[in-house]
Design an enzyme around this catalytic site. Sequence first.
Site, mmCIF file in Angstrom:
data_model
loop_
_atom_site.group_PDB
_atom_site.id
_atom_site.type_symbol
_atom_site.label_atom_id
_atom_site.label_comp_id
_atom_site.label_asym_id
_atom_site.label_seq_id
_atom_site.Cartn_x
_atom_site.Cartn_y
_atom_site.Cartn_z
ATOM 1 N N ASP A 303 0.867 -1.168 0.000
ATOM 2 C CA ASP A 303 0.000 0.000 0.000
ATOM 3 C C ASP A 303 0.913 1.229 0.000
ATOM 4 O O ASP A 303 2.139 1.124 0.145
ATOM 5 C CB ASP A 303 -0.972 -0.004 1.181
ATOM 6 C CG ASP A 303 -2.205 0.862 0.874
ATOM 7 O OD1 ASP A 303 -2.147 1.684 -0.060
ATOM 8 O OD2 ASP A 303 -3.224 0.731 1.573
HETATM 9 C C1 NOJ Z 1 -3.984 4.000 -0.049
HETATM 10 C C2 NOJ Z 1 -5.171 3.100 0.074
HETATM 11 O O1 NOJ Z 1 -5.150 2.435 1.314
HETATM 12 C C3 NOJ Z 1 -5.251 2.075 -1.035
HETATM 13 O O2 NOJ Z 1 -6.427 1.336 -0.903
HETATM 14 C C4 NOJ Z 1 -5.178 2.766 -2.362
HETATM 15 O O3 NOJ Z 1 -5.356 1.852 -3.402
HETATM 16 C C5 NOJ Z 1 -3.817 3.455 -2.439
HETATM 17 N N1 NOJ Z 1 -3.757 4.467 -1.414
HETATM 18 C C6 NOJ Z 1 -3.550 4.070 -3.804
HETATM 19 O O4 NOJ Z 1 -4.289 5.207 -3.979
#
Ligand code: NOJ
Length: 763
Positions: A303
Amino acid sequence: MKTKLLFLLALISISLICCNKQMSDAAQTATEIITESTEVESNDFIESLLAKMTVEEKVGQMTQYTGFFDPTGPVPKDSGQKEKYEAVKSGKVGSMLNVKTVKDVRALQKLAVENSRLGIPLIFGFDVIHGHKIAAPIPLAESASWDLEAIKKSAANAAKEASAVGINWTFAPMVDIGRDARWGRVMEGGGEDPYLGSKIATARVKGFQGDDLSDPTTIAACAKHFAGYGYTEDGRDYNTTDFGISTMYNVVLPPFKAAVDAGVQTFMNGFNDWNGIPVTGNEWLQRDILKGQWGFDGFVVSDWGSIGEMVAHGYAEDNEHAAELAVVAGSDMDMEAYAYQNFLPALVDSNVVDMALLDDAVRRILTVKQRLGLFDDPYLYCDEEREAAMAVSQEVKDDALDIAKKSIVLLKNDDILPLSKSATRVAVIGQLAESKNAALGSWRLGVEDNTAVSVIEGLEPYLGKNMTYQRGVEVYNGTEGFVNELNINFDDESGIREAVSLARSSDIVIVVAGEHGYQSGEGRSRTDIRLPGLQREMLKQLKEANENIVLVVTSGRPLELSWEDENIPAIVQAWQLGTRAGDAIAEVLFGDYNPSGKLPMTFPRNVGQVPAYYGVKSTGRGDAIDLVFWSHYSDMPNSPLYPFGYGLSYTTYEYSKPTITPTTSGASVSVTVTNTGNVDGEEVVQLYIRDKAASVTRPVKELKGFEKVAIKAGGSQTVTFTLGSEELGFFNNDGEYLVEPGEFDVMVGPNCMDTEGGSFILK
Ligand code: NOJ
């Protein structure tokens, strides 16, 4: 306790050793680490490419940057952008996220393909969460439709729209089980139940990916956040998770496994520390379970910055150590932490990280790129004409309306709905009724602002000049995107007086209240899950002026609606329904669509019951109700306000007593449902079981089947469910799937509480 014969259905070679495994990593060789996982099936093309790659190029494939192009031109404006630009040209980047037009995708792809030594195309990721140009309902709302075909279609439409702007990979579906309404991200998932969540995960993955990944109208899906992020303590985003192995196996993992079975190409890990190990660095989850037992042959992306966050967690000493821990644990691609880029080459050089680990990660990434058709045509997803046509697709708009109607849940109706089409003197009250933005949710990166059909616009064709609007109290202001206590709990009472006076001179009052799209979602947790600000206070005063109130609730989570339930005659749960929100709400209010949605999450009586979910374990005191010494609250019943699976209709259904016929592997269960009202409708018939005694305790109720059936007024429909080993088993604490003979209760009904049934013995 009676002895049971154990049937070992899927022997899964995990032992509790796995939980201690992190400690022995240093002593493990890369080959040992990888052979615990499935070796990815490769081919000559990928192998020969891999053989040509330098360590920097391999690390490049494992690196993802966020977008930097100004949509008006490809020339980077500051030095940071310039560095990224150079990095793409020199093969130091394998993927970009947050690039959203064909023009920008094409420009970046050109840099990678024409300038880097090996010309490996980039893969473009994006949060395509519910629609892309045209917003579909938020995922939690869609889940309330219990209509798997409609959910699949919605994901397929999102893929069509996103792929038309150059994107070939979505960071969806989020399949985290959500049981805590305080957590803002419950809006992004399939709700509280692992069975329903698994079916929805399958539908969404199949919708995004279609049957052929190299078809330029489909995109790779990503099951996230692996794993346990939904159990964030106190419902506060990014917080610690601490829960047991039984919950991990039986509740958290099943939707992820369903995604793998549906062919999902990628996984994303998460921000959470689970039982002392951040999931981004969890080798047991990513290698043993995902890539080992489940045979997942795609890749895992971290993430955003989560590799680097292992330092703040206190798990990694520094970013270099974080890179080492993450790659060993099976995180194949680094999203925006720059830890792989900055440290992996040297770690390989000094033999701290074995090259074989990089090869495994890169092989997986290249394989997904190959499946997407990017090696045959890096510009496969770059079609300007398709991009222009897709942005205005009537078909997608119609489908968005269809699923929006199906997502609405009728919570209460004291004979006030549907409204008469000849109604006059209708008051519409609430800032959310005029908003063209609120219903788009908070994940709407590809959607233009203020493009939703507002409730007022949706009502216009029905009411025309018979409708008068008053804004009432403030729910959101100009800083919509940024939510904290300053712009969620507004306390200006000034709008109430005009609203009350309008209500007094009207026959019917439609109040639209709840959360703006930006008041739920990532980073938007709440401790108070009532209607924000002074909305309840306004309702109280409106009720004094006029009893005929229809409350339309817009929210990204279950709200606490106890006062409203007691005092307002009709309540419609309308979530955040996307671009066609106002049309869908109007059709339901006037009976052109008979509501059929059912709650995918329990609605609690108050926040103190949270996490509130139906699939609880029995306490030792069971149901033996004593005055004091049993598991209860002194100030509130244990039961929820509206249970999981609940939702009313404009018609009524009668359920026959279910017939339970034992079979060699379980039972067959039939029930006849009759539409006893005057209008046609659709009903979600639900089947729950309880394994009465098991070697690991089981919940008092578990959803194990459902069917959404259309039944004409006066008509009947018989639904038959088959219970077999897939429905009757569970995972023990060693990860073994067991089906144990013994007595099972079977319960069938329109929601998890209103059930009838019997039992059978599994021999
Ligand atoms: C953080 C989020 O937790 C995740 O779900 C998302 O896909 C990413 N950012 C990318 O934007």
